[in-house]
Design an enzyme around this catalytic site. Structure first.
Site, PDB file in Angstrom:
ATOM      1  N   ASP A 106      11.804  60.020  -6.749  1.00 10.61           N
ATOM      2  CA  ASP A 106      11.223  59.185  -7.554  1.00 10.61           C
ATOM      3  C   ASP A 106      11.610  59.557  -9.099  1.00 10.61           C
ATOM      4  O   ASP A 106      10.880  60.609  -9.370  1.00 10.61           O
ATOM      5  CB  ASP A 106       9.848  58.643  -7.348  1.00 10.61           C
ATOM      6  N   ASP A 158      12.719  54.337 -11.455  1.00 11.25           N
ATOM      7  CA  ASP A 158      11.371  53.512 -11.846  1.00 11.25           C
ATOM      8  C   ASP A 158      12.050  52.712 -12.826  1.00 11.25           C
ATOM      9  O   ASP A 158      12.739  53.060 -13.606  1.00 11.25           O
ATOM     10  CB  ASP A 158      10.570  54.695 -12.507  1.00 11.25           C
ATOM     11  N   GLU A 175      14.288  50.048  -9.314  1.00 12.40           N
ATOM     12  CA  GLU A 175      13.142  48.745  -9.430  1.00 12.40           C
ATOM     13  C   GLU A 175      13.364  47.796 -10.455  1.00 12.40           C
ATOM     14  O   GLU A 175      13.392  48.329 -11.644  1.00 12.40           O
ATOM     15  CB  GLU A 175      11.719  49.665  -9.914  1.00 12.40           C
ATOM     16  N   HIS A 225       2.839  51.248  -3.785  1.00 11.81           N
ATOM     17  CA  HIS A 225       1.994  51.842  -4.349  1.00 11.81           C
ATOM     18  C   HIS A 225       1.624  50.870  -5.637  1.00 11.81           C
ATOM     19  O   HIS A 225       0.500  51.216  -6.229  1.00 11.81           O
ATOM     20  CB  HIS A 225       2.088  53.358  -4.696  1.00 11.81           C
ATOM     21  N   ASP A 226       2.369  49.953  -6.038  1.00 13.60           N
ATOM     22  CA  ASP A 226       1.952  49.116  -7.309  1.00 13.60           C
ATOM     23  C   ASP A 226       1.286  47.718  -6.622  1.00 13.60           C
ATOM     24  O   ASP A 226       1.073  46.877  -7.406  1.00 13.60           O
ATOM     25  CB  ASP A 226       3.311  48.854  -8.002  1.00 13.60           C
TER      26      ASP A 226
HETATM   27  C1  GLC Z   1       6.842  51.597 -11.947  1.00 12.27           C
HETATM   28  C2  GLC Z   1       5.996  52.482 -10.920  1.00 12.27           C
HETATM   29  C3  GLC Z   1       4.282  52.373 -11.289  1.00 12.27           C
HETATM   30  C4  GLC Z   1       4.264  52.724 -12.951  1.00 12.27           C
HETATM   31  C5  GLC Z   1       5.236  52.218 -13.749  1.00 12.27           C
HETATM   32  C6  GLC Z   1       5.345  53.073 -15.143  1.00 12.27           C
HETATM   33  O1  GLC Z   1       6.406  50.424 -11.828  1.00 12.27           O
HETATM   34  O2  GLC Z   1       6.099  52.094  -9.603  1.00 12.27           O
HETATM   35  O3  GLC Z   1       3.507  52.912 -10.579  1.00 12.27           O
HETATM   36  O4  GLC Z   1       3.044  52.668 -13.229  1.00 12.27           O
HETATM   37  O5  GLC Z   1       6.674  52.087 -13.403  1.00 12.27           O
HETATM   38  O6  GLC Z   1       6.229  54.285 -14.672  1.00 12.27           O
END
Ligand code: GLC
Ligand code: CA
Length: 555
Positions: free
Chosen positions: A97, A199, A254, A328-329
């Site tokens: 990641d 990310d 993402e 996880h979000d």
């Molecule tokens: C992404 C991650 C999340 C994090 C954010 C900032 O959305 O999945 O967990 O808080 O980025 O890095």
């Protein structure tokens, strides 16, 4: 075939909550190694492990202070190398990641940058004067609430942070930043990993000058100028040429609020940017409009509409989806979109079937394969997530009672998905021998129990993973939504040469009569690949049970 990953299933590990082996209450690399046999048995091909680099852990590792080292919380670089080797023995490969939109404010670049306006690292980040009235340089908001700017007394300017104030945004306009990022990617790629999950990567390019956003609220307040910005495709293509291409890496970006048109551009093979994208539109099926922190009920119509739209567009335009219902979000999909009490097992299988029938690379988030549910913490003291705590404060400040705010957190907090993995039914669920960093969900669910029941959710996933490798229709077939208007049933078919797949999912707790489409009736021979009620026969009209789901294959 160099796109083997299209048939692959990726398993996401949130290491903090996966398995603790030195009993400090926090999961670690050794814990992942211990569970590789379990993952091999499930049949997964790739592991996406959320960040384990050195970090002050304000956002559980998404605030990196050293990209080249493993945080001692999780172990050592030797442990990490062993993980790669041990996984490889089981034909499992790692996806790291990578967070390149921002660094921790404890990263050495930021520490330098903060020192003076003419520091060589100043331009690694976005620094600006406050407006003459003392307000922030522009109207952009942080994804975690409040202004996206933090004033720093040292040099009397503010820096940009699209997330927590300890996560400062990197300035990708700066060539040095880009080169440093390639170096980081290269370092990890050379260790023998197979890919990266990038990310919030659609945020890298910001409109020069960082102008005010004319749009306010959840779709604006900066998003106009920081989502899919002017140079984003140029940056991703360059990253691809510098690192991904020659090492044949699998990459997933993402893309929280990117449009399907943008997602196509990111993932079309000939453009050489990314292998695939995570779209989040379907995750907004229980939002009030675009607003997350409400307790709006789930709408199947919204889920179907956004998934069908992406399925059709990505198929036609030859892009590639990363398919997921949980990560996880996100709160646990089982608790959000179905019934995690009366019909927990049926619901968990229904979600698995509904997702795995679609086109894309499938992702499972730890615990999803055993039907874990939301934690439903009832005290604010149990929450640890920085986003949830900020949302709670904002809800209270805008007039909600503590009770009302808690009910919203129970439905929407990311901590729902972050409770420790439930391996067995001992006091700390086999996760650790001491009190874990985040409270355990006290229910009866465990991997051990699932493995001992041949009708469990676990084995449904195991079979689904195998079908996707066996039948090309899963990878190649086109997508057609059926009965799109139906408020309770999610039905679609996949078409490939003469073959067809039909997925029928009842997202309600009612019995529903459903007339089978002619193509799937006698004299056609239909193979029931999956049925979460163990159905062995089909009829012209089916009486679907609550949360019943079927995966049918016509050769
Ligand atoms: C992404 C991650 C999340 C994090 C954010 C900032 O959305 O999945 O967990 O808080 O980025 O890095
Ligand atoms: Ca540990």
């Amino acid at each position: 075939m160099n796109d083997w990953w299209k048939k692959a299933t990726v398993y996401e590990i949130y290491p903090r909550s996966f398995k603790d082996t030195n009993n400090d209450g926090i999961g670690d690399i050794q814990g992942i190694i211990e569970k590789l046999d379990y993952l091999e048995n499930l049949g997964i091909d790739l592991l996406w492990v959320t960040p384990m680099y050195v970090s002050p852990q304000h956002d559980n590792g998404y605030d990196i202070s050293d990209y080249y080292a493993i945080d001692p919380l999780y172990g050592t670089m030797e442990d990490f190398d062993r993980l790669i080797q041990e996984a490889k023995k089981r034909n499992i490969y790692l996806m790291m990641d990578m967070v390149l939109n921002h660094t921790s404010i404890e990263h050495k670049w930021f520490k330098e940058s903060r020192k003076s306006k003419d520091n060589p690292y100043r331009d690694y980040y976005f620094w600006k004067d406050l407006k003459p009235d003392g307000s922030a340089p522009n109207n952009w908001t942080s994804r975690f609430g409040g202004s996206a700017w933090k004033y720093d007394e040292k040099t009397e300017q503010a820096y940009l942070h699209l997330f927590d104030e300890t996560q400062a945004d990197l300035n990708w306009e700066n060539e040095n930043v880009r080169n440093e990022c390639y170096k980081i990617l290269d370092f990890w790629a050379k260790k023998g990993i197979k890919g990266f999950r990038l990310d919030v990567v659609n945020l890298l390019s910001k409109t020069p000058g960082l102008p005010d956003d004319p749009v306010l609220g959840p779709t604006g307040d900066g998003r106009t100028h920081n989502v899919d910005g002017p140079k984003i495709h140029e940056y991703l293509h360059a990253m691809n040429q510098e690192v991904f291409k020659s090492m044949q890496l699998v990459t997933v970006g993402e893309m929280s609020s990117s449009t399907p048109e943008q997602c196509l551009l990111y993932s079309q093979e000939e453009r050489e940017e990314l292998s695939m994208i995570f779209s989040f539109h379907h995750m907004k099926s229980d939002y009030k409009g675009k607003a997350k922190w409400t307790n709006e009920p789930f709408s199947l119509e919204k889920l179907k509409a956004s998934q069908s739209l992406f399925q059709e567009k990505m198929h036609k335009g030859k892009g590639w989806n990363a398919l997921f219902y949980s990560n996880h979000d996100q709160p646990r999909a089982l608790s959000r979109f179905a019934d995690d009490r009366m019909y927990r097992q049926e619901s968990a299988k229904l979600l698995a079937i509904t997702l795995f029938g679609q086109q894309g690379t499938t992702f499972i988030y730890q615990g999803e394969e055993i039907g874990m549910t939301n934690a439903y913490f009832s005290s604010i003291d149990d929450y640890k997530d920085t986003e949830s705590l900020a949302a709670y404060e904002e809800l209270i400040a805008s007039g909600f009672s503590e009770r009302e705010a808690l009910i919203i957190l129970q439905q929407k907090s990311r901590d729902n998905a972050r409770t420790p993995m439930q391996w067995d039914n001992s006091i700390y669920k086999g996760f650790s021998t001491r009190e874990p960093w985040l409270r355990i969900n006290p229910d009866e669910i465990s991997a051990e129990k699932e493995m001992s029941d041949e009708n469990s959710v676990f084995y449904t996933y195991q079979r689904l993973i195998a079908y996707r490798k066996k039948y090309p229709i899963f990878t190649e077939g086109s997508y057609r939504a059926l009965d799109a208007e139906n408020k309770e049933l999610f039905i679609y078919e996949r078409l490939y040469n003469e073959e067809k797949l039909l997925i029928i999912s009842n997202f309600s707790n009612k019995n529903i009569h459903y007339k089978m489409p002619a193509d799937y009736r006698e004299p056609h021979r239909i193979n029931i690949l999956e049925s979460n009620y163990g159905r062995e026969n089909l009829s012209a009209t089916l009486e679907l049970k609550p949360y019943e789901s079927l995966l049918l294959f016509r050769e």
